[in-house]
Motif scaffolding. Structure first.
Motif, PDB file in Angstrom:
ATOM      1  N   MET A  13      -3.521   0.788 -10.894  1.00 22.27           N
ATOM      2  CA  MET A  13      -4.903   0.703 -10.481  1.00 22.27           C
ATOM      3  C   MET A  13      -5.732   0.313 -11.707  1.00 22.27           C
ATOM      4  SD  MET A  13      -7.255   3.804  -8.949  1.00 22.27           S
ATOM      5  CE  MET A  13      -5.957   4.191  -7.820  1.00 22.27           C
ATOM      6  N   GLU A  50      -4.850  -1.275  -2.148  1.00 22.03           N
ATOM      7  CA  GLU A  50      -5.715  -2.075  -3.020  1.00 22.03           C
ATOM      8  C   GLU A  50      -6.958  -2.572  -2.302  1.00 22.03           C
ATOM      9  OE1 GLU A  50      -5.705  -2.539  -6.323  1.00 22.03           O
ATOM     10  OE2 GLU A  50      -4.051  -1.111  -6.343  1.00 22.03           O
ATOM     11  N   GLU A  91     -10.999  -1.477  -3.321  1.00 20.70           N
ATOM     12  CA  GLU A  91     -12.022  -2.454  -3.717  1.00 20.70           C
ATOM     13  C   GLU A  91     -13.200  -2.522  -2.749  1.00 20.70           C
ATOM     14  OE1 GLU A  91     -12.000  -3.743  -6.687  1.00 20.70           O
ATOM     15  OE2 GLU A  91     -10.134  -2.640  -7.003  1.00 20.70           O
ATOM     16  N   ASN A 140     -12.748   2.671  -5.701  1.00 20.79           N
ATOM     17  CA  ASN A 140     -12.103   2.884  -6.995  1.00 20.79           C
ATOM     18  C   ASN A 140     -13.055   3.563  -7.978  1.00 20.79           C
ATOM     19  OD1 ASN A 140     -10.043   2.610  -8.963  1.00 20.79           O
ATOM     20  ND2 ASN A 140     -10.968   0.718  -9.697  1.00 20.79           N
TER      21      ASN A 140
END
Length: 168
Positions: free
Chosen positions: A1, A129, A133, A146
Motif C-alpha cells: 500500500m 486497491e 483510492e 487510504n
C-alpha cells in the motif's frame, strides 16, 4: 500500500499521517491493537489524572481515541462503499463531555479499544486497491480511504505521545 499523497487528504490531518512510518499502515494498526491496550493497562493508577485544569484525563483521552476511531472507520466504510453524500464532522470536546468516561474504568476502555480495533481490522484488511483510492467528503474536506487508514494510525500515535510527554 502506498502512502497517501497530499491531494488525498486535508492538511489538518497531515501531522497524523506524517507520524506513521513506512508504507505498511495495516501492520502499524495491527501492532497498535496489542501495544495500546498494554500501554493503557499500565496507567491504571493515573487513569483520572489530567496534567492541567480543563485538560482531559487519561480515561477521557482513551475514550476520545475510541470515539474518533469509530467515526473515522465509519467514514472509511462509507467512502469505500462508494457513498457520495458528504459526511458530517464532529466536535471532539463535545463528544468527550457527553460520554461520561470518568464513570468507567480504564481497564474497560482498554478492552473496548482492543475489541473495536480487532473488529475494524477485518474491514481494513478486506479493502482492495480500488477501494483504498476512493474519494469522499467528510467534515467538508475531500479524502481517500487510504488517507483515513493512515489518519487512524497516526491519531493514536499522536495521543500516545501526548500521554507520554504530559501525563507520565
Amino acid at each position: 500500500m502506498n502512502r497517501p499523497q497530499p491531494n488525498d487528504y486535508h492538511e489538518m490531518v497531515s501531522g497524523y499521517i506524517s507520524l506513521v512510518e513506512g508504507n505498511n499502515v495495516l501492520e502499524v494498526i495491527k501492532q497498535q491493537t496489542i501495544d495500546f491496550p498494554d500501554f493503557l493497562n499500565n496507567l491504571i493508577e493515573k487513569a483520572d489524572y489530567a496534567y492541567a485544569t480543563g485538560k482531559w484525563t487519561i480515561k477521557e483521552m482513551a475514550g476520545h481515541i475510541i470515539d474518533t476511531e469509530r467515526i473515522l472507520t465509519y467514514r472509511l466504510l462509507c467512502i469505500a462503499r462508494g457513498e457520495q453524500s458528504p459526511l458530517p464532522g464532529f466536535e471532539e470536546n463535545d463528544y468527550v463531555k457527553q460520554a461520561h468516561f470518568a464513570d468507567r474504568s480504564l481497564l474497560s476502555l482498554s478492552e473496548e479499544f482492543s475489541l473495536s480495533r480487532r473488529a475494524n481490522l477485518y474491514l481494513y484488511n478486506s479493502l482492495n486497491e480500488q477501494e483504498l483510492e476512493r474519494r469522499g467528503i467528510a467534515a467538508g474536506r475531500q479524502l481517500t480511504v487510504n488517507a483515513l487508514l493512515f489518519t487512524i494510525a497516526g491519531h493514536l500515535i499522536h495521543h500516545t505521545q501526548i500521554i507520554k510527554e504530559r501525563y507520565l
